[in-house]
Design an enzyme around this catalytic site. Sequence first.
Site, PDB file in Angstrom:
ATOM      1  CB  SER A  55      -0.914   0.007   1.007  1.00  0.00           C
ATOM      2  OG  SER A  55      -1.950   0.937   1.339  1.00  0.00           O
ATOM      3  CG  HIS A  56       0.416   3.625   3.475  1.00  0.00           C
ATOM      4  ND1 HIS A  56      -0.230   2.524   3.779  1.00  0.00           N
ATOM      5  CD2 HIS A  56       1.068   3.801   4.663  1.00  0.00           C
ATOM      6  CE1 HIS A  56      -0.242   2.321   5.068  1.00  0.00           C
ATOM      7  NE2 HIS A  56       0.498   2.708   5.445  1.00  0.00           N
ATOM      8  CG  ASP A  75      -6.086   1.276  -0.839  1.00  0.00           C
ATOM      9  OD1 ASP A  75      -5.205   2.005  -0.918  1.00  0.00           O
ATOM     10  OD2 ASP A  75      -6.115   0.284  -0.478  1.00  0.00           O
ATOM     11  NE  ARG A  76      -3.542   4.185   3.266  1.00  0.00           N
ATOM     12  CZ  ARG A  76      -3.002   4.506   4.330  1.00  0.00           C
ATOM     13  NH1 ARG A  76      -2.248   5.529   4.684  1.00  0.00           N
ATOM     14  NH2 ARG A  76      -2.829   3.393   5.125  1.00  0.00           N
ATOM     15  CE  LYS A  78      -7.488   2.383   2.390  1.00  0.00           C
ATOM     16  NZ  LYS A  78      -7.206   1.229   2.933  1.00  0.00           N
ATOM     17  CG  ASP A 132      -2.641   4.128  -1.658  1.00  0.00           C
ATOM     18  OD1 ASP A 132      -3.418   4.187  -2.411  1.00  0.00           O
ATOM     19  OD2 ASP A 132      -2.639   3.510  -0.740  1.00  0.00           O
ATOM     20  CG  ASP A 160      -3.016  -0.369  -2.459  1.00  0.00           C
ATOM     21  OD1 ASP A 160      -2.953   0.979  -2.096  1.00  0.00           O
ATOM     22  OD2 ASP A 160      -3.636  -1.102  -1.909  1.00  0.00           O
TER      23      ASP A 160
END
Length: 562
Positions: A127-128, A299-300, A396, A295, A297
């Site tokens: 992710s992030h 989702d953010r 998300k 981010d 991937d």
Amino acid sequence: SPPFPVPPFFLSGVNMSEVATQVFAGQKPGTSGLRKRVEEFMQDHYMENFIQCTLEAMGNDLPGSTLVVGGDGRYGVTLAVDKIIKMAAANKVSKLIVAKDGIMSTPAVSNVIRTQKTTGGIILTASHNPGGQNGGDFGIKFNCANGGPAPTDFTDKIYKLSCEIKSYRICNNLQCDFSKVGTTTFVVDGSHDFVVEVVDSLDDYVQMMKDIFDFGMIKDYLKSVKILVNSLHGVTGPYAERIFGSELGAPADSFLKTNILPDFGGGHPDPNLTYAADLVKAMSEGDYAFGAAFDGDGDRNMILGAKAFFVTPCDSLAVIANNLELIPYFQKNPVNGYARSMPTSAALDRVAQVKGKECFETPTGWKFFGNLLDAGRIALCGEESFGTGSDHIREKDGIWAALAWLQILAARKQSVEEVLKDHWATYGRNFFTRYDYENCESDPCQKMMDELQAFVDDSGNIGKVFTSQSGKSFEVSKADNFAYTDPIDNSITTKQGIRVFFSDGSRFVMRLSGTGSSGATVRLYVDTFEGDKEKQTKSAAEMLAPCIEVALQISKLPTYTG
Ligand code: G16
């Protein structure tokens, strides 16, 4: 998919072998999958162990299953995709849908799981967290048939298996080129077929966005304003260029860092004011009306208005909730309620109250929204950690959030700042901030949390008064460690964060992050409500400083973390 069956263009015999392995300690999935340093993941058999345990955790659903696999383009993704293809074949998966080049955003994978009705999917992302061969992180997580992250009982099963594993199954002689779209069938040990379908990562996702939003209206709006989108060299780059550029007409200078890099250019692909500072700078110096960052991937999201006016994720969620009816999808689908994670401010709750909707407070982790979404109890949910999404998928969705904002701006014909000021004038303002203390030593942080637990257990602390240096006093009105009973399956999740409430309506929350790859990350969340219009436009830093100071006093964080 084409409207006619695509014949397999290749049929190839492969063999399964059983490879002996040893247990690796610490393969326990955190808030969202297993995230570790690349060096740890790249040890011989380490990745294979975790993949084998993930597949076995599916139990009876594994043989004959269809799975999806995609990742965020970070270092390790292509290697992991290759291993997953070889191991899925050896573990009797019937079909694997593979993202071209292994690259697909987390929300897009969730969409493919749902539209193709697969048994689940494997997402390769940390992710992030930063990426790259030297010092970056890698991650693997499993999503279930509803398209959402596996619940805790599933990840507990993976962990249990990882503590007992002795061997894994793999078809080492299976060679699959996943850089080209197409379908290949392999025959495993002369006994069963294994199909690999390599798919375009963008098409289905773009179509879904077109079905949700009024692209015509947003396109017209973008003729009059400039936007700036920053993908932080993560997976959203191609999605952003296609959607905001080719589809909605934003010119080439509307994009920053949209080329995917395996180490995110050495940066931290986390869309916040610190790590997307280049977007903040460009927005404050330029004449952009709207800015967004995503981010690693996808989702953010972070949303900015003109002159880098910052929208907190808590406010973003509340504003979207308040304006949902401006989005075509929600004109057609029921909106029964909303949900937010516990550390997220209660701005959403105020909208829910006025609109007469249910509002749920869940532990940190998107997986906790899954049951509520599946049951139709909520249509919109979000978190302070820059996550916003709806029931269109079970993750998300960064691009979705940016489009939701553009739709609202286009319909209301207002600037981001005007929308926020109207919102605060109607509902009052929840000031919110979060401090992250990263790479701390684990033991002292654990001691700090133990001491905070003792603080909340001692009812003698209720009524105690703490005073900041500026002279503002806070009286403790309630303190606990957040626990959650899922209203759908009644599962209970405890110890989700220490909460200390004060009599003036402020509170602070402290918890240890579940997404770090080493050491401890302490998160301190502070919020307060302000109904007085005069004070609503003050800065969050000014409004929250006394409460932050008292939170540090009570937790003794400076002593424990240095
Ligand atoms: C994940 C989860 C989120 C959570 C975030 C931070 O996001 O899906 O629900 O809010 O981690 O978790 P923590 O505070 O435990 O680090 P992502 O974007 O990292 O997948």
